[in-house]
Design a protein around this motif. Structure first.
Motif, PDB file in Angstrom:
ATOM      1  N   ARG A   9       0.850  -1.187   0.000  1.00 26.45           N
ATOM      2  CA  ARG A   9       0.000   0.000   0.000  1.00 26.45           C
ATOM      3  C   ARG A   9       0.883   1.233   0.000  1.00 26.45           C
ATOM      4  O   ARG A   9       2.018   1.215   0.512  1.00 26.45           O
ATOM      5  N   LYS A  10       0.330   2.308  -0.529  1.00 21.22           N
ATOM      6  CA  LYS A  10       1.072   3.564  -0.660  1.00 21.22           C
ATOM      7  C   LYS A  10       1.690   4.009   0.667  1.00 21.22           C
ATOM      8  O   LYS A  10       2.816   4.494   0.707  1.00 21.22           O
ATOM      9  N   ALA A  15       8.813   3.413   3.077  1.00 25.31           N
ATOM     10  CA  ALA A  15       9.549   2.612   4.070  1.00 25.31           C
ATOM     11  C   ALA A  15      10.160   1.373   3.418  1.00 25.31           C
ATOM     12  O   ALA A  15      11.258   0.945   3.780  1.00 25.31           O
ATOM     13  N   VAL A  16       9.458   0.794   2.437  1.00 23.43           N
ATOM     14  CA  VAL A  16       9.996  -0.354   1.706  1.00 23.43           C
ATOM     15  C   VAL A  16      11.216   0.086   0.906  1.00 23.43           C
ATOM     16  O   VAL A  16      12.275  -0.544   0.982  1.00 23.43           O
ATOM     17  N   GLU A  17      11.084   1.174   0.173  1.00 26.57           N
ATOM     18  CA  GLU A  17      12.205   1.664  -0.645  1.00 26.57           C
ATOM     19  C   GLU A  17      13.435   2.003   0.191  1.00 26.57           C
ATOM     20  O   GLU A  17      14.557   1.769  -0.235  1.00 26.57           O
ATOM     21  N   ARG A  18      13.217   2.544   1.366  1.00 26.68           N
ATOM     22  CA  ARG A  18      14.345   2.918   2.234  1.00 26.68           C
ATOM     23  C   ARG A  18      14.910   1.730   3.008  1.00 26.68           C
ATOM     24  O   ARG A  18      15.913   1.871   3.714  1.00 26.68           O
ATOM     25  N   GLY A  19      14.268   0.577   2.919  1.00 28.23           N
ATOM     26  CA  GLY A  19      14.750  -0.601   3.629  1.00 28.23           C
ATOM     27  C   GLY A  19      14.397  -0.587   5.105  1.00 28.23           C
ATOM     28  O   GLY A  19      14.975  -1.323   5.899  1.00 28.23           O
ATOM     29  N   GLU A  20      13.409   0.228   5.493  1.00 29.04           N
ATOM     30  CA  GLU A  20      12.998   0.315   6.900  1.00 29.04           C
ATOM     31  C   GLU A  20      11.984  -0.762   7.274  1.00 29.04           C
ATOM     32  O   GLU A  20      11.883  -1.132   8.438  1.00 29.04           O
ATOM     33  N   GLY A  46       0.979   0.024  -5.897  1.00 26.53           N
ATOM     34  CA  GLY A  46       0.020   0.424  -6.938  1.00 26.53           C
ATOM     35  C   GLY A  46      -0.073  -0.532  -8.113  1.00 26.53           C
ATOM     36  O   GLY A  46      -0.438  -0.115  -9.214  1.00 26.53           O
ATOM     37  N   MET A  47       0.228  -1.807  -7.892  1.00 28.33           N
ATOM     38  CA  MET A  47       0.122  -2.781  -8.991  1.00 28.33           C
ATOM     39  C   MET A  47      -1.268  -2.746  -9.612  1.00 28.33           C
ATOM     40  O   MET A  47      -2.253  -2.496  -8.931  1.00 28.33           O
ATOM     41  N   GLU A 111      -9.148  -3.012  10.713  1.00 26.13           N
ATOM     42  CA  GLU A 111      -9.825  -2.096   9.794  1.00 26.13           C
ATOM     43  C   GLU A 111      -9.657  -2.528   8.341  1.00 26.13           C
ATOM     44  O   GLU A 111     -10.596  -2.470   7.554  1.00 26.13           O
ATOM     45  N   THR A 112      -8.479  -2.979   7.992  1.00 24.38           N
ATOM     46  CA  THR A 112      -8.191  -3.368   6.614  1.00 24.38           C
ATOM     47  C   THR A 112      -8.938  -4.634   6.200  1.00 24.38           C
ATOM     48  O   THR A 112      -9.360  -4.761   5.059  1.00 24.38           O
ATOM     49  N   TYR A 113      -9.110  -5.545   7.127  1.00 30.22           N
ATOM     50  CA  TYR A 113      -9.765  -6.813   6.805  1.00 30.22           C
ATOM     51  C   TYR A 113     -11.193  -6.865   7.333  1.00 30.22           C
ATOM     52  O   TYR A 113     -11.662  -7.894   7.811  1.00 30.22           O
TER      53      TYR A 113
END
Length: 133
Positions: A9-10, A15-20, A46-47, A111-113
């Motif tokens: 998710r956006k 955080a994924v790109e920064r490796g966090e 955003g696939m 909330e998401t599920y």
């Protein structure tokens, strides 16, 4: 060795790109496949949209089952690989997934599920943080 694509998710993409973000918790797949150590993963946000963004690529180091009890969040019940985590372990587990606390993580999952009573899936990690290649 097989391959998987993980869509983030956006709110988690940076955080994924920064490796966090050191792990990802996922629903069980309809086809029953689960990543195994050594599997390559391509990471996106955003696939299947015009805003698709490739975040990186990595290799799974560990993958294990996860159960989150979403009925009484005050109990913070997280079961990792068949073992119920103590409160300190639950807090650490949530921070690996870039949440500030176990309570915040459990609220997000509830909330998401759609307010499901529980979440059953798996947790995958590459051991260093998604994605630094």
């Amino acid at each position: 060795m097989s391959g998987f694509s993980f869509n983030f998710r956006k709110q988690f993409a940076d955080a994924v790109e920064r490796g966090e973000k050191l792990q990802t918790i996922r629903c069980r797949r309809k086809d029953g496949r689960t990543p195994k150590p050594g599997d390559r993963v391509t990471l996106f946000s955003g696939m299947r949209t015009a805003y698709c963004r490739r975040l990186g690529e990595s290799v799974v180091v560990e993958c294990f089952p996860v159960h989150l009890d979403l009925t009484d969040l005050s109990q913070r019940i997280i079961v990792s690989n068949g073992i119920r985590l103590h409160i300190g372990e639950a807090e650490s587990f949530a921070r690996l997934d870039v949440f500030k606390s176990a309570l915040e993580m459990l609220r997000w999952f509830r909330e998401t599920y759609a307010y499901a009573p529980a979440f059953d899936g798996f947790c995958a990690t590459d051991g260093v943080g998604w994605p630094p290649d």
